[in-house]
Design an enzyme around this catalytic site. Structure first.
Site, PDB file in Angstrom:
ATOM      1  N   ASP A 231       2.317  -8.652   5.429  1.00 25.28           N
ATOM      2  CA  ASP A 231       1.075  -8.412   4.709  1.00 25.28           C
ATOM      3  C   ASP A 231       1.196  -7.395   3.584  1.00 25.28           C
ATOM      4  O   ASP A 231       0.759  -7.644   2.459  1.00 25.28           O
ATOM      5  CB  ASP A 231      -0.003  -7.951   5.696  1.00 25.28           C
ATOM      6  N   ASP A 234       3.514  -2.951   5.825  1.00 27.82           N
ATOM      7  CA  ASP A 234       3.760  -3.110   7.259  1.00 27.82           C
ATOM      8  C   ASP A 234       4.365  -4.486   7.513  1.00 27.82           C
ATOM      9  O   ASP A 234       4.797  -5.163   6.586  1.00 27.82           O
ATOM     10  CB  ASP A 234       2.457  -2.923   8.032  1.00 27.82           C
ATOM     11  N   TYR A 384      -8.580  -6.711   8.854  1.00 34.04           N
ATOM     12  CA  TYR A 384      -9.164  -7.710   7.959  1.00 34.04           C
ATOM     13  C   TYR A 384     -10.359  -8.360   8.654  1.00 34.04           C
ATOM     14  O   TYR A 384     -10.374  -9.567   8.905  1.00 34.04           O
ATOM     15  CB  TYR A 384      -8.126  -8.753   7.548  1.00 34.04           C
ATOM     16  N   GLU A 584      -0.064   2.026  -1.346  1.00 38.28           N
ATOM     17  CA  GLU A 584       0.505   0.892  -0.617  1.00 38.28           C
ATOM     18  C   GLU A 584       0.534  -0.325  -1.533  1.00 38.28           C
ATOM     19  O   GLU A 584      -0.220  -0.428  -2.499  1.00 38.28           O
ATOM     20  CB  GLU A 584      -0.300   0.582   0.644  1.00 38.28           C
TER      21      GLU A 584
END
Length: 617
Positions: A231, A234, A384, A584
């Site tokens: 994703d 991670d 999510y 990120e």
């Protein structure tokens, strides 16, 4: 050259002369013949490069390997335009009317490099100090492409694909259009990011040296679930954002295929899309009415900071089925599969048909079992959690209508339509995509008005605030993502006849901000230019076998093409690995950004890109 066009029937003689040449390789060209001693190649253009206009780039990449630190000397001759050149020409000097000057690296500092403590022969690429090639009295810089079968090499302790450096110097567009930033290169780098996110068995042409096979045991009740994309920074595989990314990327390929062709990235883009599409085909089991929507537990995964190749924790898989529905995750996947069927129809008809068959059956499952997937799979909610499913079902039905022309799908898409002003376009809100697809398919003015209102709300003077330096600021978590996604909607809308230069100017302002028109003169896309984030929140980039970089250290691996989250509402940003809000990278961050770059590049090469507005900071 005296001519204005280099045509496909002409050939390029490219040779290296050295006492011991271990290997000479090329790509983005057809090899017509090879000399007996393997030191010369006779090349011709790829089909998509049949005609190269004067001032354009002749896209050929090469590598030469030698057994010592001696730098190879290369020479290029274009045949069919006159006799070959006989002397060595200095950099930046125009050629005569018939030849391209020899390319020499006599004075370059090419030396052996090492990876994993093993000696690697020196590599000469167009990332070394090869002088630009001059034709028609105009200097043409070496051209960089995305992938090759040559493995990357390690330089200065960072893994660098052999042909992916991007110069931040504003290049010229094709014809009359000018690009302030090279959107084609930004687009190509983004594909590399998705290569770095691959899970499972990696292909033989994997260009990311620091990645290897991983998560080879992923399964659901014994059913193979290897593959797909991790994703973000991670290693969980979440199908909702993965499908969002695949759909947006596929839609961009459908609309701006010529951009990928012109940049020499079309095959790479098809490879890029196959990764999630192949994975979705594994996840959907029609005979069991089961769709696997997540692999990996977010909590356990986030507790591990290390390489994907070194994971040893349990990786549970989670599914939806008639007793535990998820029309949002399923519908989003339908949209990805359906647009995949569209874009692969000419490339691979059998694969296209397979994708379409899966899309249709998964759509029937999603329609018959309405519900929110994160209610059925609570393990996804903290990461999510979905707010609804009608927007995903609208995109699913619209893309199926596009792929099949079956009226029932258009009727369904209209029934899922929401006419209100959309909050944004991202993994949990597909409303702008639904509205734009319905405009594409029907040309009804109400859908056009939806798009005009949406971009107006994101643009200058709109209801959504902007940072002082001009980034539309929709939210702190992935601020670049929201702006880039709005830019992607804008460029697709222009391709569909809405917005014109106004929409293009908005899209350019957002992408230009991301690539350097900001207070830090920073590219938020990793690897673009010389000033970009060196410490993204990404486990694979931060870790080498046996150790991970400290917070104060740059990442030992470069995750090329990754788009970091972005600044706050005041344009403030720090390159801090521990800041997963601003720093990120994620699959859904890149998808809209890449499609927006493809759209801007498309309009540039078609002489339709307006001049860029000055940076606000």
């Amino acid at each position: 050259m005296n001519t204005n066009i280099f045509r496909n029937y002409e050939t390029l003689l490219f040779g290296f002369h050295i006492s011991m040449l271990l290997q000479l390789m090329t790509w983005v060209a057809e090899i017509e013949s090879t000399s007996t001693d393997k030191t010369e190649l006779l090349l011709s253009n790829k089909d998509y490069d049949k005609d190269v206009l004067s001032g354009g780039n002749l896209k050929i990449d090469f590598e030469a390997r030698t057994p010592s630190s001696t730098a190879p000397v290369g020479k290029i001759t274009i045949e069919g335009q006159g006799p070959p050149s006989t002397g060595t020409q200095q950099p930046n000097q125009p050629t005569d009317n018939s030849t391209v000057p020899p390319v020499s690296t006599k004075n370059s500092t090419v030396s052996p490099v090492s990876t994993n403590n093993s000696s690697v022969p020196p590599v000469l690429t167009n990332n070394s100090t090869v002088p630009p090639v001059s034709t028609n009295n105009s200097t043409v810089p070496p051209v960089l492409t995305n992938k090759s079968t040559v493995p990357p090499v390690s330089i200065n302790n960072s893994t660098v694909p052999p042909s992916h450096f991007v110069n931040l110097t504003p290049p010229s567009g094709v014809g009359r259009s000018k690009m302030k930033y090279d959107y084609g290169n930004a687009m190509g780098l983004s594909i590399l990011f998705y290569d770095a996110q691959r899970s499972g068995k990696l292909p033989s042409n994997n260009p990311i040296l620091w990645r290897g096979d991983s998560a080879m045991g992923d399964n659901g009740d014994g059913h193979d679930l290897t593959g797909g994309w991790y994703d973000a920074g991670d290693h969980v595989k979440f199908n909702l954002p993965m499908a969002t990314s695949a759909h947006v990327l596929g839609w961009g390929l459908e609309k701006f295929k010529d951009a990928y062709e012109h940049a020499g990235k079309l095959d790479d883009m098809y490879d890029c899309l196959r990764t999630p599409l192949d994975y979705f085909l594994k996840c959907w089991i029609p005979s069991q009415q089961t769709y696997w929507v997540q692999v990996g537990d977010g909590g356990a995964d986030h507790a591990f900071w290390g390489r994907a190749e070194d994971m040893h924790m349990s990786r549970p898989a989670y599914k939806i089925h008639p007793g535990a529905p998820g029309s949002d995750a399923a519908g989003n996947t339908v949209a990805a599969l359906a647009i995949g069927a569209v874009v692969f129809k000419e490339k691979d008809t059998g694969y296209s048909a397979k994708l379409l068959e899966a899309a249709k059956s998964l759509y029937e499952f999603a329609k018959a079992n309405p519900g929110i997937y994160s209610n059925s799979v609570p393990q996804a909610k903290a990461f999510y959690g979905s707010s609804g499913y009608t927007d995903e079902m609208c995109e699913a039905a619209a893309e199926l209508y596009k792929a099949t022309k079956d009226q029932k799908y258009l009727t369904d898409a209209k029934s899922f339509y929401d006419p209100t002003l959309a909050w944004g376009y991202f993994w949990d809100n597909k409303q702008p995509g639904c509205q734009l697809l319905l405009w594409e398919l029907t040309q009804e003015t109400k859908y056009k008005a939806n798009m005009e209102d949406f971009i107006a709300s994101y643009g200058p003077g709109g209801s959504i605030s902007m940072t002082p330096c001009g980034l539309t600021y929709r939210g702190k978590w992935g601020s670049n993502r929201y702006a880039a996604n709005a830019a992607s909607i804008a460029v697709i809308a222009v391709a569909d006849g809405i917005g014109g230069d106004k929409f293009l100017n908005y899209a350019m302002s957002q992408i230009n901000y991301i690539l350097g028109d900001n207070n830090l003169r920073l590219s938020y896309e990793i690897g673009f230019g010389n000033n970009y984030p060196k410490r993204p929140h990404h486990r694979g980039a931060a870790c080498k076998p046996g150790r991970c970089a400290a917070s104060s250290q740059d990442s030992p691996n470069i995750v090329y093409g990754g788009l970091v989250g972005g600044p706050d509402q005041n344009d403030d940003y720090q390159d801090n690995r521990d800041d997963y809000v601003k720093n990120e990278v994620a699959c859904d961050y890149n998808a809209g950004f890449q499609t927006a770059c493809a759209g801007l590049y498309h309009f540039a090469i078609n002489n339709q890109l307006p001049p860029a507005e000055p940076a606000k900071c």
